[in-house]
Design an enzyme around this catalytic site. Structure first.
Site, mmCIF file in Angstrom:
data_model
loop_
_atom_site.group_PDB
_atom_site.id
_atom_site.type_symbol
_atom_site.label_atom_id
_atom_site.label_comp_id
_atom_site.label_asym_id
_atom_site.label_seq_id
_atom_site.Cartn_x
_atom_site.Cartn_y
_atom_site.Cartn_z
ATOM 1 C CG HIS A 32 113.612 77.590 -81.236
ATOM 2 N ND1 HIS A 32 113.133 78.563 -80.380
ATOM 3 C CD2 HIS A 32 113.580 76.442 -80.525
ATOM 4 C CE1 HIS A 32 112.826 78.028 -79.220
ATOM 5 N NE2 HIS A 32 113.086 76.734 -79.279
ATOM 6 C CG ASN A 35 111.577 81.482 -82.256
ATOM 7 O OD1 ASN A 35 111.615 80.257 -82.205
ATOM 8 N ND2 ASN A 35 112.557 82.238 -81.785
ATOM 9 C CD GLU A 42 116.281 81.100 -80.649
ATOM 10 O OE1 GLU A 42 115.215 81.088 -81.290
ATOM 11 O OE2 GLU A 42 116.326 81.022 -79.407
HETATM 12 C C1 GLP Z 1 113.406 74.487 -76.441
HETATM 13 C C2 GLP Z 1 114.373 73.373 -76.920
HETATM 14 C C3 GLP Z 1 113.847 72.747 -78.179
HETATM 15 C C4 GLP Z 1 112.368 72.510 -77.990
HETATM 16 C C5 GLP Z 1 111.634 73.820 -78.038
HETATM 17 C C6 GLP Z 1 110.183 73.738 -77.691
HETATM 18 O O1 GLP Z 1 114.011 75.704 -76.266
HETATM 19 N N1 GLP Z 1 115.721 73.745 -77.092
HETATM 20 O O2 GLP Z 1 114.555 71.555 -78.437
HETATM 21 O O3 GLP Z 1 111.865 71.700 -79.019
HETATM 22 O O4 GLP Z 1 112.320 74.791 -77.284
HETATM 23 O O5 GLP Z 1 109.981 73.565 -76.321
HETATM 24 P P1 GLP Z 1 108.647 73.039 -75.683
HETATM 25 O O6 GLP Z 1 108.505 71.622 -76.086
HETATM 26 O O7 GLP Z 1 108.852 73.189 -74.213
HETATM 27 O O8 GLP Z 1 107.557 73.889 -76.199
#
Ligand code: GLP
Length: 251
Positions: free
Chosen positions: A138, A136, A143
């Site tokens: 973030h 999304n 968020e």
């Molecule tokens: C998580 C972390 C972020 C991360 C993102 C993507 O919730 N807080 O810092 O970059 O979401 O996660 P992933 O790399 O597992 O797709």
């Protein structure tokens, strides 16, 4: 923004590690901003391999992680402190006293946010921040709708983020619903940013980042206002998106 396209997750991880190692060698006292999640795990593995093979040293490096779940102590397997120790810090010559992550069990969380923000500032800010991206948009745990002026703060996680992160927990009910995260303004103060994007699940987010407007409804879009951002994206994430590559790693 500088965009590097690579073949796959492995190549992204190797290229990202090379990028980081070059900066650490240039500046052994570098302040690194680190991320958790599935995306940087391969990069950390490559850093460990390089440390073993070439002896790149992290003794003088200071690190600041983006975020931590509220309610989880550092010895909880799902905390980001545990993640960092076990994915990276335990396997390099890092001085753990120089590794900083917000506390998930602070007595006063607002105070903890302020302390963390001040700590980063006292160290002169982050030199290189590693980022992943949520589907999304973030960054950290900022968020959609988070103010671009935000500093380190408490967040309520979006249902989609809880869902996405449930894969690391036994049951979705165990995923904390709140976290402490560096704010968007905190992240934007970093001198340089390296954003890693891998896999088809991130394709839409990357498309929106590269082609959409700069808007608080899509937190990562703020990166377009930063003077020094490099994106390393793999084919699955970037395929079909028309961009001017700065570098395309031969496949
Ligand atoms: C998580 C972390 C972020 C991360 C993102 C993507 O919730 N807080 O810092 O970059 O979401 O996660 P992933 O790399 O597992 O797709």
């Amino acid at each position: 923004m500088r965009i590097i396209e690579v073949k796959d997750y492995q190549q992204m991880s190797n290229r990202a590690a090379e990028f980081i190692i070059e900066k650490v060698v240039q500046n052994p006292s570098i302040k690194l901003g680190l991320a958790t999640g599935g995306t940087p795990i391969g990069t950390y593995k490559s850093l460990i391999e390089d440390h073993k093979m070439n002896g790149t040293s992290y003794q003088k490096v200071t690190t600041f992680n983006l975020d931590e779940y509220m309610g989880l102590s550092g010895d909880n397997k799902n905390s980001y402190r545990y993640f960092m120790n076990n994915q990276l810090f335990n396997y390099i010559d890092m001085n753990k006293a120089k590794s900083n992550i917000p506390s998930g069990i602070a007595a006063d969380f607002q105070e903890e946010c302020d302390r963390y923000e001040d700590l980063i500032a006292k160290h002169g800010g982050v030199d290189l921040q590693i980022l992943g991206i949520g589907s999304n948009g973030h960054i950290g745990f900022n968020e959609p709708g988070t103010s671009f002026d935000s500093k380190t703060h408490i967040v309520k996680l979006a249902p989609s983020t809880i869902q996405a992160n449930a894969r690391f927990f036994n049951r979705i009910e165990e995923v904390p619903t709140k976290a402490i995260t560096m704010g968007i303004a905190t992240i934007m103060k970093s001198k340089e940013i390296l954003l890693l994007v891998s896999g088809e699940k991130k394709k839409e987010a990357l498309f929106r980042l590269l082609n959409g407007e700069i808007n608080e409804s899509f937190p990562a879009s703020v990166l377009k206002n930063h003077p020094c951002v490099t994106i390393i994206a793999d084919k699955a994430a970037i395929a079909d998106i028309k961009v001017h590559y700065s570098e395309k790693v031969p496949m």
